[in-house]
Design a protein around this motif. Structure first.
Motif, PDB file in Angstrom:
ATOM      1  N   ILE A   7       2.591   5.636  -9.426  1.00 44.54           N
ATOM      2  CA  ILE A   7       2.702   4.260  -8.932  1.00 44.54           C
ATOM      3  C   ILE A   7       2.689   4.233  -7.412  1.00 44.54           C
ATOM      4  CG2 ILE A   7       4.307   2.315  -8.747  1.00 44.54           C
ATOM      5  CD1 ILE A   7       5.063   2.993 -11.729  1.00 44.54           C
ATOM      6  N   GLU A   8       3.383   5.172  -6.806  1.00 46.15           N
ATOM      7  CA  GLU A   8       3.366   5.265  -5.333  1.00 46.15           C
ATOM      8  C   GLU A   8       1.955   5.526  -4.831  1.00 46.15           C
ATOM      9  OE1 GLU A   8       5.296   7.967  -1.700  1.00 46.15           O
ATOM     10  OE2 GLU A   8       5.963   8.278  -3.770  1.00 46.15           O
ATOM     11  N   ALA A   9       1.220   6.396  -5.532  1.00 46.67           N
ATOM     12  CA  ALA A   9      -0.157   6.704  -5.138  1.00 46.67           C
ATOM     13  C   ALA A   9      -1.047   5.479  -5.283  1.00 46.67           C
ATOM     14  CB  ALA A   9      -0.681   7.856  -5.986  1.00 46.67           C
ATOM     15  N   MET A  10      -0.858   4.718  -6.351  1.00 44.55           N
ATOM     16  CA  MET A  10      -1.640   3.493  -6.552  1.00 44.55           C
ATOM     17  C   MET A  10      -1.463   2.538  -5.380  1.00 44.55           C
ATOM     18  SD  MET A  10      -0.902   0.079  -7.442  1.00 44.55           S
ATOM     19  CE  MET A  10       0.647   0.173  -8.334  1.00 44.55           C
ATOM     20  N   ARG A  11      -0.262   2.504  -4.810  1.00 52.34           N
ATOM     21  CA  ARG A  11       0.038   1.576  -3.721  1.00 52.34           C
ATOM     22  C   ARG A  11      -0.606   1.981  -2.396  1.00 52.34           C
ATOM     23  NH1 ARG A  11       3.752  -2.360  -4.698  1.00 52.34           N
ATOM     24  NH2 ARG A  11       4.727  -2.309  -6.765  1.00 52.34           N
ATOM     25  N   CYS A  12      -1.342   3.091  -2.389  1.00 51.06           N
ATOM     26  CA  CYS A  12      -2.137   3.447  -1.201  1.00 51.06           C
ATOM     27  C   CYS A  12      -3.313   2.477  -1.017  1.00 51.06           C
ATOM     28  CB  CYS A  12      -2.690   4.868  -1.332  1.00 51.06           C
ATOM     29  SG  CYS A  12      -1.469   6.188  -1.206  1.00 51.06           S
ATOM     30  N   ASN A  13      -3.712   1.790  -2.089  1.00 47.67           N
ATOM     31  CA  ASN A  13      -4.944   0.991  -2.073  1.00 47.67           C
ATOM     32  C   ASN A  13      -4.698  -0.435  -1.596  1.00 47.67           C
ATOM     33  OD1 ASN A  13      -6.938   2.935  -3.408  1.00 47.67           O
ATOM     34  ND2 ASN A  13      -5.228   2.950  -4.857  1.00 47.67           N
ATOM     35  N   THR A  14      -4.178  -0.564  -0.382  1.00 51.69           N
ATOM     36  CA  THR A  14      -3.798  -1.885   0.131  1.00 51.69           C
ATOM     37  C   THR A  14      -5.000  -2.753   0.509  1.00 51.69           C
ATOM     38  OG1 THR A  14      -3.503  -0.917   2.329  1.00 51.69           O
ATOM     39  CG2 THR A  14      -1.539  -1.116   0.937  1.00 51.69           C
TER      40      THR A  14
END
Length: 277
Positions: free
Chosen positions: A230-237
């Motif tokens: 989930i943290e990695a997914m939030r890289c896609n701002t």
């Protein structure tokens, strides 16, 4: 029960030996010999459905790579205020690097194809050559990609999965061990979470699920591994404003339900002159 199930998965994914050996390897949380696993997708952020598995495999000592076919240069979103083209491609490359670093896997392999442009003869020829080259260099034991449905159904998704499958089934690459397709089970659709954004709702409802009986490889991922994903997914701002990032988290938790679902490329393993047998 979970240990027995993990043994079966271990055998399918990594070709474990006898039952006793498989059991001891499963308990250790690792295969005896580290493998090279490559996830191949079309766009930066396409790896969301399998990212808990990617971080799990990396933590077990396997070499994990993420190969992205396109530059993502057409994924413009109003909130990001980044024009299509090189500027957006550069941002999305950085976001994919952030994703890989967060997951604890190797830096991404970017093939540099045009976003939304994989359906022409020329593009497919170039994609085949670039994937052939990557496979020859990295020699993956296992490749994970889209199935025929292509996740959301995006033409680029379908083309990437099709070309990877073409390479695998041709038998022309000696460095490609096993092929798996990722999908979301149809049965999980009844538990749709309360999305904040109408865009998220429309996108996720348009996803192309696969009935669970066709997804025999089911790999449980821990809460810690899901949090990293989930943290990695939030890289896609650049692709998602805050409310859609929250919706993606709901998606990841409700559609996979702490398990990554895969189906193997299969061959019946026999010949016959009768389709009814």
């Amino acid at each position: 029960m979970r240990n027995c199930f993990f043994c079966a998965i271990c055998f399918l994914l990594f070709g474990c030996g006898n039952e006793q050996d498989a059991s001891s390897e499963a308990e250790a949380g690792n295969d005896a010999v580290p493998k090279t696993i490559m996830a191949v997708f079309a766009h930066p952020d396409d790896e969301i459905d399998v990212s808990p598995l990617l971080t799990k495999l990396a933590s077990q000592g396997h070499k994990v790579y993420l190969t992205i076919a396109t530059r993502g240069d057409m994924g413009i979103r109003e909130h990001a205020k980044i024009p299509a083209g090189d500027s957006l491609a550069h941002v999305r490359k950085r976001e994919t690097e952030c994703t890989c670093k967060t997951l604890g896997i190797n830096p991404p392999i970017m093939l540099g194809m045009g976003d939304g442009k994989l359906t022409t003869w020329n593009a497919l020829s170039i994609l085949r050559k670039r994937l052939d080259s990557v496979i020859a260099i990295y020699k993956p034991d296992i490749v994970i990609t889209w199935g025929a449905e292509g996740g959301s159904g995006h033409p680029d998704h379908r083309m990437v999965g099709a070309v990877v499958t073409e390479i695998f089934q041709s038998g022309q690459s000696s460095h490609f061990g096993k092929l798996f397709y990722t999908a979301i089970p149809t049965e999980h659709w009844k538990d749709e979470p309360p999305y904040k954004s109408e865009i998220s709702m429309d996108y996720h409802r348009g996803y192309k699920p696969v009935e669970k009986k066709y997804l025999p490889i089911r790999i449980w991922c821990s809460e810690a591994e899901n949090k990293i994903a989930i943290e990695a997914m939030r890289c896609n701002t650049s692709q998602y404003p805050p409310e859609e990032l929250d919706d993606n988290e709901l998606w990841m938790r409700n559609m996979n339900k702490d398990t990554v679902y895969l189906r193997p490329y299969t061959n019946a393993g026999y010949t016959s002159d009768d389709i009814f047998k």
